[in-house]
Design a protein around this motif. Structure first.
Motif, PDB file in Angstrom:
ATOM      1  N   GLY A 177       0.671   9.749  14.453  1.00 40.94           N
ATOM      2  CA  GLY A 177       2.375   9.372  13.677  1.00 40.94           C
ATOM      3  C   GLY A 177       1.196  10.315  12.561  1.00 40.94           C
ATOM      4  N   CYS A 178       0.262  10.845  12.628  1.00 45.68           N
ATOM      5  CA  CYS A 178      -0.160  11.645  11.388  1.00 45.68           C
ATOM      6  C   CYS A 178       0.901  12.588  10.815  1.00 45.68           C
ATOM      7  CB  CYS A 178      -1.706  12.377  12.017  1.00 45.68           C
ATOM      8  SG  CYS A 178      -2.665  12.643   9.961  1.00 45.68           S
ATOM      9  N   LEU A 200      -0.787   9.852   5.806  1.00 46.51           N
ATOM     10  CA  LEU A 200       0.256   8.850   7.027  1.00 46.51           C
ATOM     11  C   LEU A 200       1.608   8.268   6.326  1.00 46.51           C
ATOM     12  CD1 LEU A 200      -3.157   7.654   8.095  1.00 46.51           C
ATOM     13  CD2 LEU A 200      -1.878   8.222   9.888  1.00 46.51           C
ATOM     14  N   GLY A 201       2.876   9.425   6.610  1.00 48.20           N
ATOM     15  CA  GLY A 201       4.136   8.311   6.147  1.00 48.20           C
ATOM     16  C   GLY A 201       3.725   8.072   4.078  1.00 48.20           C
ATOM     17  N   ASN A 202       4.025   7.511   3.773  1.00 48.32           N
ATOM     18  CA  ASN A 202       3.020   7.185   2.262  1.00 48.32           C
ATOM     19  C   ASN A 202       2.082   6.888   1.819  1.00 48.32           C
ATOM     20  OD1 ASN A 202       6.331   7.559   2.079  1.00 48.32           O
ATOM     21  ND2 ASN A 202       6.738   5.619   2.137  1.00 48.32           N
ATOM     22  N   ASP A 203       1.146   6.794   3.156  1.00 44.14           N
ATOM     23  CA  ASP A 203      -0.163   6.387   2.544  1.00 44.14           C
ATOM     24  C   ASP A 203      -1.386   7.603   3.073  1.00 44.14           C
ATOM     25  OD1 ASP A 203       0.156   3.674   1.615  1.00 44.14           O
ATOM     26  OD2 ASP A 203       0.933   3.235   4.392  1.00 44.14           O
ATOM     27  N   THR A 262      -4.432   3.146   0.164  1.00 45.29           N
ATOM     28  CA  THR A 262      -4.132   2.084   0.330  1.00 45.29           C
ATOM     29  C   THR A 262      -3.647   1.339   1.299  1.00 45.29           C
ATOM     30  OG1 THR A 262      -2.235   4.368   0.530  1.00 45.29           O
ATOM     31  CG2 THR A 262      -3.163   3.867  -1.926  1.00 45.29           C
ATOM     32  N   SER A 264      -3.009  -1.563   4.225  1.00 48.61           N
ATOM     33  CA  SER A 264      -4.002  -2.586   4.927  1.00 48.61           C
ATOM     34  C   SER A 264      -5.103  -2.748   5.378  1.00 48.61           C
ATOM     35  CB  SER A 264      -3.215  -3.636   5.208  1.00 48.61           C
ATOM     36  OG  SER A 264      -2.847  -3.207   6.206  1.00 48.61           O
ATOM     37  N   ARG A 267      -4.996  -2.590   9.289  1.00 54.23           N
ATOM     38  CA  ARG A 267      -3.916  -1.210   9.970  1.00 54.23           C
ATOM     39  C   ARG A 267      -5.238  -0.004   9.790  1.00 54.23           C
ATOM     40  NH1 ARG A 267      -0.378   2.876   7.525  1.00 54.23           N
ATOM     41  NH2 ARG A 267       0.225   4.119   9.178  1.00 54.23           N
TER      42      ARG A 267
END
Lengths: 275, 196
Positions: A177-178, A200-203, A262, A264, A267
């Protein structure tokens, strides 16, 4: 061939587009006609000057990164669909929350290395890896630190480090999902450092890596003694008390890695457990 | 930050990958064209960014297997026209007298034609060549850039600009003549060549 025909073929000769059958006739005329010869040379020199003074340049890395970033954010981001989870929360909110908290506590109990601390970045030495990782990560988020290469393909990132001849094993964990990977290298004193960024998405997830022998009390890069002790005992160290990000350190195959994100800590650990 | 992060749908990710594989490798050609057309790095960056964003948005319009470079180039050309070209310039006139005098002077001074570059244009700087290129009308400049800087063949250029090869030939010839006249002007200003 007369002068007019020869003029019509100047460009063809200069650009190597003239059919072989006409070459002989073209140059025979040039040998006999100084005027055409000069005009032909002037046109040829024009091309040489352009090529010499306006060479083909590579797209600057920051422009490349900016474009890839723009493309990534051009599409709307979707939240994952978890209807079953939503249904449970709607019907039985309190037991669900309680179960969730208990599960998280249990997971934390098992995955948190005993050496977990929170260190104030400001109090760390300028050559401290935690400080360096934290500062670099902040710059990446602000867009002030851009990778030398960006790609959707992990293999290209691995190839980038191979091409740059990094003398130690650089970890580039595959991430499901990167959206894209970024990579760069630089030098800190006599230590070559490798940097990998994952979007990765918003991170963002950032990895700082250096040869383990370059880290220590007398070495180019440093870490607090408590961190080194934790790494020796458990192989991991987690530093979670920064307001802006979590930092995790580990060592593998002679490489010391520090990750900042950013997202968790759980994760991060899940993503980085590539061994 | 939530552990359940937002994600890109699978179809979008597939589109990203396709786009990265097919479109991004041509970035250098487009960047160079943008740089030589706009004449400065900031505008080139903006133009390149706009081109790629448009290409990405209209990716479903691109016919797979056709010339992607030409497709991207046309997007860039249209973006350039919309963004920078406010009015169509009249094509500059070539100062044929000046070029003519130059040819005669070389003959009369018995300059070795093979030393032409060094003797006549040796003092010119990159900036002057860039300025000379920028000064020629867009249609001519485009083919000169694609041919002399990018090294494209006439056939490729014809596909890029959607014109017959004969048009490419004539624009190139005229573009180079204009460039020559401009460079002669600079050489004269520098005193490399005597004034008429």
């Amino acid at each position: 061939m007369d002068c007019r025909e020869v003029h019509d073929h100047f460009g063809d000769v200069i650009d190597r587009e003239l059919p072989v059958t006409l070459r002989e006739r073209f140059f025979t005329h040039l040998r006999r006609c100084p005027r055409c010869h000069i005009e032909y040379l002037c046109e040829f020199v024009g091309k040489i000057l352009v090529r010499k003074h306006l060479p083909h340049v590579r797209t600057p890395a920051d422009v490349q990164s900016a474009i890839i970033h723009e493309i990534q954010i051009a599409d709307p981001i979707e939240s994952p669909q978890n209807p079953w989870l939503i249904r449970i929360f709607r019907r039985h909110p309190f037991p669900a929350i309680a179960t969730g908290i208990a599960s998280i506590a249990l997971v934390l109990y098992f995955i948190l290395p005993r050496g977990t601390h929170g260190l104030s970045v400001a109090g760390l030495a300028p050559n401290d890896i935690i400080r360096q990782t934290h500062e670099n990560f902040m710059l990446i988020r602000k867009g002030e630190l851009t990778p030398a290469m960006v790609s959707c393909e992990r293999d290209l990132v691995v190839g980038f480090f191979e091409k740059n001849n990094t003398r130690f094993a650089v970890a580039v964990p595959q991430m499901e999902g990167c959206d894209w990977y970024g990579a760069t290298t630089n030098e800190f004193g006599d230590a070559l450092t490798a940097h990998v960024v994952y979007k990765l998405g918003n991170d963002y997830l950032y990895l700082f890596q250096v040869e383990k022998t370059k880290v220590g009390a007398q070495a180019t890069l440093s870490l607090p003694e408590s961190v080194l002790a934790s790494l020796r005992e458990t192989g991991w160290y987690t530093d979670i008390d920064h307001a802006e990000c979590s930092i995790i350190l580990w060592s593998l195959n002679g490489t010391l890695c520090a990750a900042a994100s950013t997202m968790s800590k759980e994760r991060m650990l899940a993503l980085l457990s590539y061994r | 930050m939530s552990a359940a992060r937002s994600t890109l749908p699978r179809s979008t990710r597939k589109k990203h990958k396709e786009f990265e594989h097919e479109a991004l490798p041509h970035m250098d050609v487009l960047y160079n064209f943008a740089l030589r057309t706009t004449g400065n790095a900031d505008d080139a960056r903006d133009l390149l960014q706009e081109t790629y964003l448009k290409a990405y948005r209209f990716w479903d319009k691109y016919e797979k297997g056709t010339n992607i470079r030409a497709w991207l180039f046309r997007i860039m050309k249209n973006s350039y026209i919309n963004r920078y070209r406010k009015e169509t310039k009249e094509p500059d006139k070539v100062d044929y007298d000046s070029v003519e005098n130059f040819y005669n002077s070389i003959r009369s001074e018995q300059t070795d034609p093979n030393d032409l570059e060094e003797k006549i244009f040796g003092g010119l700087l990159g900036d002057e060549v860039a300025k000379a290129l920028e000064s020629i009308p867009e249609d001519f400049r485009t083919v000169v850039i694609l041919c002399d800087i990018e090294g494209l063949t006439y056939e490729e250029i014809a596909e890029f600009i959607e014109c017959p090869i004969g048009t490419v030939r004539s624009r190139l010839h005229r573009g180079r003549k204009l460039l020559q006249a401009k460079l002669l002007e600079y050489a004269k200003e520098q005193g490399i060549l005597g004034h008429d």
